[in-house]
Design a protein around this motif. Sequence first.
Motif, PDB file in Angstrom:
ATOM      1  N   TRP A 242     -41.689  98.112 -54.827  1.00 48.28           N
ATOM      2  CA  TRP A 242     -41.980  99.307 -55.631  1.00 48.28           C
ATOM      3  C   TRP A 242     -40.834  99.474 -56.621  1.00 48.28           C
ATOM      4  O   TRP A 242     -39.804 100.047 -56.330  1.00 48.28           O
ATOM      5  CB  TRP A 242     -42.110 100.505 -54.699  1.00 48.28           C
ATOM      6  N   GLY A 243     -41.012  98.946 -57.793  1.00 50.94           N
ATOM      7  CA  GLY A 243     -39.997  98.910 -58.831  1.00 50.94           C
ATOM      8  C   GLY A 243     -40.324  97.778 -59.781  1.00 50.94           C
ATOM      9  O   GLY A 243     -41.438  97.248 -59.775  1.00 50.94           O
TER      10      GLY A 243
ATOM     11  N   PHE B 274     -49.481  90.095 -57.629  1.00 46.40           N
ATOM     12  CA  PHE B 274     -49.848  91.171 -58.554  1.00 46.40           C
ATOM     13  C   PHE B 274     -48.573  91.722 -59.156  1.00 46.40           C
ATOM     14  O   PHE B 274     -47.614  92.026 -58.437  1.00 46.40           O
ATOM     15  CB  PHE B 274     -50.595  92.294 -57.817  1.00 46.40           C
ATOM     16  N   VAL B 275     -48.537  91.847 -60.490  1.00 44.59           N
ATOM     17  CA  VAL B 275     -47.456  92.542 -61.181  1.00 44.59           C
ATOM     18  C   VAL B 275     -48.110  93.467 -62.199  1.00 44.59           C
ATOM     19  O   VAL B 275     -48.862  93.007 -63.067  1.00 44.59           O
ATOM     20  CB  VAL B 275     -46.493  91.569 -61.904  1.00 44.59           C
ATOM     21  N   GLY B 276     -47.866  94.753 -62.092  1.00 45.79           N
ATOM     22  CA  GLY B 276     -48.483  95.684 -63.032  1.00 45.79           C
ATOM     23  C   GLY B 276     -48.200  97.118 -62.640  1.00 45.79           C
ATOM     24  O   GLY B 276     -47.524  97.398 -61.644  1.00 45.79           O
ATOM     25  N   ARG B 277     -48.712  98.053 -63.435  1.00 47.16           N
ATOM     26  CA  ARG B 277     -48.552  99.465 -63.129  1.00 47.16           C
ATOM     27  C   ARG B 277     -49.344  99.812 -61.875  1.00 47.16           C
ATOM     28  O   ARG B 277     -50.474  99.336 -61.688  1.00 47.16           O
ATOM     29  CB  ARG B 277     -49.016 100.342 -64.294  1.00 47.16           C
TER      30      ARG B 277
ATOM     31  N   VAL C 260     -47.660  88.820 -52.810  1.00 43.79           N
ATOM     32  CA  VAL C 260     -46.529  89.456 -53.486  1.00 43.79           C
ATOM     33  C   VAL C 260     -47.072  90.511 -54.440  1.00 43.79           C
ATOM     34  O   VAL C 260     -47.961  90.222 -55.249  1.00 43.79           O
ATOM     35  CB  VAL C 260     -45.691  88.423 -54.280  1.00 43.79           C
ATOM     36  N   MET C 261     -46.554  91.735 -54.334  1.00 42.41           N
ATOM     37  CA  MET C 261     -46.976  92.828 -55.233  1.00 42.41           C
ATOM     38  C   MET C 261     -45.737  93.534 -55.759  1.00 42.41           C
ATOM     39  O   MET C 261     -44.844  93.886 -54.984  1.00 42.41           O
ATOM     40  CB  MET C 261     -47.865  93.823 -54.487  1.00 42.41           C
ATOM     41  N   MET C 262     -45.695  93.763 -57.072  1.00 42.44           N
ATOM     42  CA  MET C 262     -44.552  94.445 -57.681  1.00 42.44           C
ATOM     43  C   MET C 262     -45.027  95.337 -58.824  1.00 42.44           C
ATOM     44  O   MET C 262     -45.888  94.948 -59.615  1.00 42.44           O
ATOM     45  CB  MET C 262     -43.539  93.420 -58.237  1.00 42.44           C
ATOM     46  N   GLY C 263     -44.456  96.538 -58.908  1.00 46.57           N
ATOM     47  CA  GLY C 263     -44.764  97.401 -60.033  1.00 46.57           C
ATOM     48  C   GLY C 263     -44.234  98.804 -59.854  1.00 46.57           C
ATOM     49  O   GLY C 263     -43.934  99.250 -58.743  1.00 46.57           O
ATOM     50  N   ASN C 264     -44.113  99.530 -60.963  1.00 47.18           N
ATOM     51  CA  ASN C 264     -43.825 100.963 -60.981  1.00 47.18           C
ATOM     52  C   ASN C 264     -45.132 101.723 -61.073  1.00 47.18           C
ATOM     53  O   ASN C 264     -46.147 101.190 -61.535  1.00 47.18           O
ATOM     54  CB  ASN C 264     -42.965 101.324 -62.197  1.00 47.18           C
TER      55      ASN C 264
ATOM     56  N   ARG D 114     -42.429  99.710 -67.132  1.00 49.39           N
ATOM     57  CA  ARG D 114     -41.657  98.842 -68.012  1.00 49.39           C
ATOM     58  C   ARG D 114     -42.008  97.388 -67.722  1.00 49.39           C
ATOM     59  O   ARG D 114     -41.158  96.529 -67.634  1.00 49.39           O
ATOM     60  CB  ARG D 114     -40.167  99.106 -67.844  1.00 49.39           C
ATOM     61  N   ILE D 115     -43.293  97.146 -67.565  1.00 47.21           N
ATOM     62  CA  ILE D 115     -43.755  95.791 -67.329  1.00 47.21           C
ATOM     63  C   ILE D 115     -43.535  94.985 -68.611  1.00 47.21           C
ATOM     64  O   ILE D 115     -43.927  95.384 -69.691  1.00 47.21           O
ATOM     65  CB  ILE D 115     -45.243  95.792 -66.953  1.00 47.21           C
ATOM     66  N   SER D 116     -42.907  93.828 -68.482  1.00 49.43           N
ATOM     67  CA  SER D 116     -42.444  93.109 -69.673  1.00 49.43           C
ATOM     68  C   SER D 116     -43.208  91.836 -69.958  1.00 49.43           C
ATOM     69  O   SER D 116     -42.758  90.988 -70.689  1.00 49.43           O
ATOM     70  CB  SER D 116     -40.960  92.761 -69.524  1.00 49.43           C
ATOM     71  N   THR D 117     -44.383  91.652 -69.367  1.00 48.28           N
ATOM     72  CA  THR D 117     -45.069  90.387 -69.520  1.00 48.28           C
ATOM     73  C   THR D 117     -45.522  90.108 -70.945  1.00 48.28           C
ATOM     74  O   THR D 117     -45.981  89.021 -71.246  1.00 48.28           O
ATOM     75  CB  THR D 117     -46.296  90.335 -68.597  1.00 48.28           C
TER      76      THR D 117
END
Length: 609
Positions: free
Chosen positions: A470-471, A408-411, A442-446, A55-58
């Motif tokens: 992780w989320g 990083f933000v992504g799947r 910083v890393m974030m994603g499902n 549900r990445i909203s970028t």
Amino acid sequence: MTSAVPNMAEMKMYANPSMDFTERLEGDVKNEIMEELREAKAAGASPEAKSTMSRISTEASVDDAAVAPVQYEAQNLEVPVVIVTSEIHPWSKSGGLAIVAAQYAYNFATRGHRTMAIAPMYDNYEGAFYQCTKSFELFGGVHEVRYFHHFQSYGEGKGCDYVFVDHPSFRRPGGLYHNLTDNQEYSDNLFRFALFSLAALEVPVAIELGGAPRYGGKVMFIANDWQTGLLPVYMVHRHRAFGNYNDARCMYVIHNLGYQGCYPLRLGLPGTMQYDNFAQLGLPFAALGDLIYQYPLHERTFEGDSGETLNLTKGAIQCCDRIITVSPTYADEIRTPEGGFRLHDFVAGKSYFLVGILNGIDSSWNPTRDSSIASKFSADLSGKLECKRYLQRKLGLKEDDNACILSFVGRLTNQKGIDLIGSCIHWIMEDNKDGLQNVQLVMMGNGEENFGRMLQWAESSWKGRICGYWGFSPQVEKEIIAGSDFFLMPSRYEPCGIPQMCAMMYGTIPIVHATGGLKDSVKSWYSEKESSTGFHVWPLNEDSLKKVIFDGLHLYFREPEELQEMRRRAMAQDFSWSRAIDDYERHFDWTMADPPFWGRRTKRWHGRC
């Protein structure tokens, strides 16, 4: 996403072909719903249960606070636009398609087209009112669908008719296309999206929405991805074959060719009773040639396997009036064996009707008026430091104005290159790098569990220097983009990519693989130094990624004035949807000027050209 290009062994559906389809469908739906409810209740809100959902909203939501100037004067504003999509924000969303479809609906409407957007009804939607019921014969039974309507006004008499197609098969407690508990595609997806495509084609000519006149047969359909791949096939073989929709056109948008909608032509082993999927679609035999794809010998899985499959994307490519994809470079890539996922020859054969148009982002991604970040800022970058400080405090990083933050933000999948970032983490954290070692990550994603565990390992190993979440949180995403110095996108392939555009708007320099929309949207420091807005990684491997990160750190610590100029150039880029819709309108006009696909083909077959 689901329905990625499978091997024949992966295509197992409808286990008992001899059973009446309607009976099996109702039983499957009931059993799946009950099982998912039990499993969802047992799983609660654990990260593992959520990790299969992206549900990445970028891509951002529709924002009408500012309207960019129109550069292209459209010639067919009187022709209505009918957007057909399997998801649309804010009603349904599994990824970027929902946001892009919402942007189509908003932008074509504000340009002056009478505009409709049609999507499945996955739940009860507030403000959507029942219009009528229609029946369709499909898969050995007659199926009723209900139509619901919601009109969204955008002012000055402009707006969009949102139409939702309701049927029990769409209402699942899990994902839109797959069961979230085991990440398996729903066994009746071929039926679900065949029914949806048939039902969508009825709306312009057969339904009065809110008492307004029908749209009629002269419309531009914009069909999106494999879930609507049957729409141009039905339009050609069930409508144009009988003189209907000859004044309509269909533009088919490929958002990601890696997902094609592949289903067995026949189910069951040779010599046994076989279930014929094609025969259930209600199409004439002539349509089989457009839909069928045969796997090569080395990809077949058992003796007697003919390799024959129904490929919904292939059918759409063959039958649509124009193919659009989401960046110019990706339009080139899908014509190659590496990027075409077996369909490159079919795409190349229709190259004259193919175009790549880079997606846009809306004006909500603007640091000068973004109230969701710690400090608004403009090209003078005066508030970006406060955004960094806030990000460090919020994520538990050491508060250090001089630290360089990579993000990083992504799947969390191989496609996004998170494994390559993982292979560089020890080097980023521990290597001296010629004195360029004051780095935070910083890393974030499902996504996939192994990568989620990797994020947790990295944070625990370098507490205060790494945050691995992780989320997903849309608010944290904004804060990461605003507070970071560099944004990492080493995607193995990326049809368009949106995060890199958002990052540039906030003066965060993207480091991207030179592929697809990443290559089109980021000007590389290596090849266009005076106009650069980021860095290209090429070829894509661990060593290349380390080199580019090193060069970025060199600019950050030793040539900050050059980096500041790159930030300002990045923030000045035009990634507005108005720019993209100008290109859509241009190809809209060219498509309307051409004869319909069926007309060209019919004349050629009958020797009347």
